[in-house]
Design an enzyme around this catalytic site. Structure first.
Site, short mmCIF file in Angstrom:
data_model
loop_
_atom_site.label_atom_id
_atom_site.label_comp_id
_atom_site.label_asym_id
_atom_site.label_seq_id
_atom_site.Cartn_x
_atom_site.Cartn_y
_atom_site.Cartn_z
CB THR A 13 -91.44 31.33 -105.92
OG1 THR A 13 -90.06 31.42 -106.98
CG2 THR A 13 -92.07 32.26 -106.20
CB CYS A 19 -86.61 38.11 -108.01
SG CYS A 19 -84.61 37.54 -108.17
CG HIS A 36 -88.95 33.98 -108.36
ND1 HIS A 36 -88.14 32.94 -107.17
CD2 HIS A 36 -87.71 35.02 -109.29
CE1 HIS A 36 -87.35 33.60 -106.82
NE2 HIS A 36 -86.46 34.45 -107.71
#
Lengths: 150, 283
Positions: A13, A19, A36
């Site tokens: 990811t 995030c 994610h």
């Protein structure tokens, strides 16, 4: 979110920013998964959370674990690694999404008795995470700075 | 110190993002393509937009007023010249470069430009400011300087990163220290060289220091917030990481709360998926 038991697969990811990426792995059955998520709490938009549960920590993380259990993973064997949650500099509460993303995960883990084996959280860097399903190795690529094994 | 003036002289045309270029060329080869269909694709490309603004605002056209957006530009240029601009673009640069000084691929900068432009529209709605083409254009083009520095700054990048890591500098402060100017200033200089409108030049120049803009300037703080939200999402972020300053005064000015930024991110996700569908891109 991705889960896999294919030993040839590497889950990746990209570009986490504030995030958070969470990688879980059961070394016995070699099942791993990754999520994610962007935001801490689905109360912001319950409709959106139904459509895209993986956008939020509280709706996405439980699904990640359950999806791994379906492939034979067991909670007590799960190795958990976390990265991301970066911050702007001298940020105030207006910009502290990274911090709140991490707090949401800690709260959930504390309630469910989940231990974190490795983490690289906060700071100002941008991270990309990968999980090798054969070995369970989690690698972090930090934009402009190189790679580390978590 | 690198010779920025000399570099700027060499900046002639910017290469568009390959996915946009390919899609635009496909449309241009069909005889029945409408200008609207073409705009739908190229409006998301900062290089094509910059090239159009540059041409329209050049002395050649001698217009009384400046052109602020792609759509306005097309009124001046007409279809044939637009086709010339798009088909005259080259994407060779994308593949000839061995890598990039700022740790950014061209795709990253494109993604970041379009993401912040989409976010600017969402922010406008949220704070009740009319979504003008000027705001969209200014946000799309705000990192022109990064496009350039990414190709020319190599060994200096290490010094910049070191100042950020050890000296507590924000990325643009470290750029000023090492290069003599930051990417915002470089972008503004290109925009000046190409006779862009003043309000767009100012937004590019001050997009990391919106407090320096005049009070009645609404464009610069919106560009700032759109950029910051994009950076927080990790989009188009290279060795600079999130090393920029969060300015709560800008949030307060628009009456925004922390949850509003989250709201913006949720809405952005949908908007971005739509653009990817338009360009039928992968990833």
């Amino acid at each position: 979110m991705k889960v896999s038991n294919d030993p040839d697969e590497v889950l990746v990811t990209y570009s986490l920013g504030s995030c958070i990426a969470l990688a879980v792995y059961d070394p016995v059955v070699k099942v791993g998964g990754m999520i994610h998520y962007m935001l801490p709490d689905s109360n912001l938009d319950k409709q959106k959370a139904k459509e895209r549960p993986f956008m939020f920590a509280n709706t996405g993380i439980p699904v990640l674990f359950k999806s791994c259990f379906k492939l034979g993973a067991k909670k007590n064997r799960m190795i958990v690694r976390v990265a991301g949650g970066s911050q702007l500099m001298d940020q105030s509460e207006f910009f502290n999404i990274g911090k709140r993303n991490y707090a949401a995960l800690r709260k959930l883990f504390w309630r469910n008795n989940v231990m974190i084996k490795g983490e690289d959280i906060g700071g100002n860097v941008n991270r990309t995470m990968s999980l090798n399903i054969k070995t369970g190795t989690v690698t972090l690529k930090i934009s402009g700075r190189g790679e580390v094994v978590l | 110190m690198i010779d920025m003036q000399n570099i700027l002289k060499k900046i002639d045309k910017l290469p568009p993002f390959p996915a946009v270029y390919r899609k635009a060329m496909q449309l241009l080869q069909k005889p029945d393509t409408s200008v609207d269909a073409l705009i739908q694709v190229i409006q998301y490309d900062q290089a094509i937009t910059a090239n159009v603004l540059r041409m329209c605002n050049s002395a050649y056209y001698g217009l009384q007023r400046k052109i602020h957006s792609l759509r306005d530009g097309l009124v001046v240029l007409g279809n044939n010249q637009l086709m010339e601009i798009v088909s005259g673009c080259t994407v060779v640069d994308f593949y000839q470069k061995k890598g990039h000084g700022y740790g950014l691929e061209r795709g990253d900068l494109w993604k970041s430009a379009i993401s912040s432009a989409l976010i600017s529209q969402i922010i406008c709605k949220l704070i009740g400011v009319a979504e003008t083409p000027t705001i969209f254009t200014a946000t799309l083009l705000h990192d022109l300087g990064k496009m350039v520095l990414n190709d020319f700054v190599w060994e200096e990048n290490e010094k910049i990163v070191q100042l950020v890591e050890e000296g507590g500098y924000s990325f643009e402060e470290a750029e000023q220290n090492v290069l003599g100017m930051d990417h915002a200033e470089v972008g503004a200089m290109i925009a000046e060289q190409w006779s862009f409108p003043e309000d767009i030049i100012r937004a590019i120049r001050l997009h990391h220091s919106p407090e320096k803009a005049p009070e009645d300037d609404v464009i610069t703080p919106i560009v700032y917030l759109s950029d910051i939200a994009t950076i927080m999402l990790g989009i188009g972020v290279g060795s600079d990481g999130l090393s920029y300053r969060g300015k709560e005064k800008v949030m307060k000015r628009f009456g925004l709360k922390e949850k509003d930024l989250e709201r913006v991110m949720v809405d952005f996700y949908e908007a971005y998926n739509n653009v990817q569908r338009i360009l039928s891109m992968d990833e």
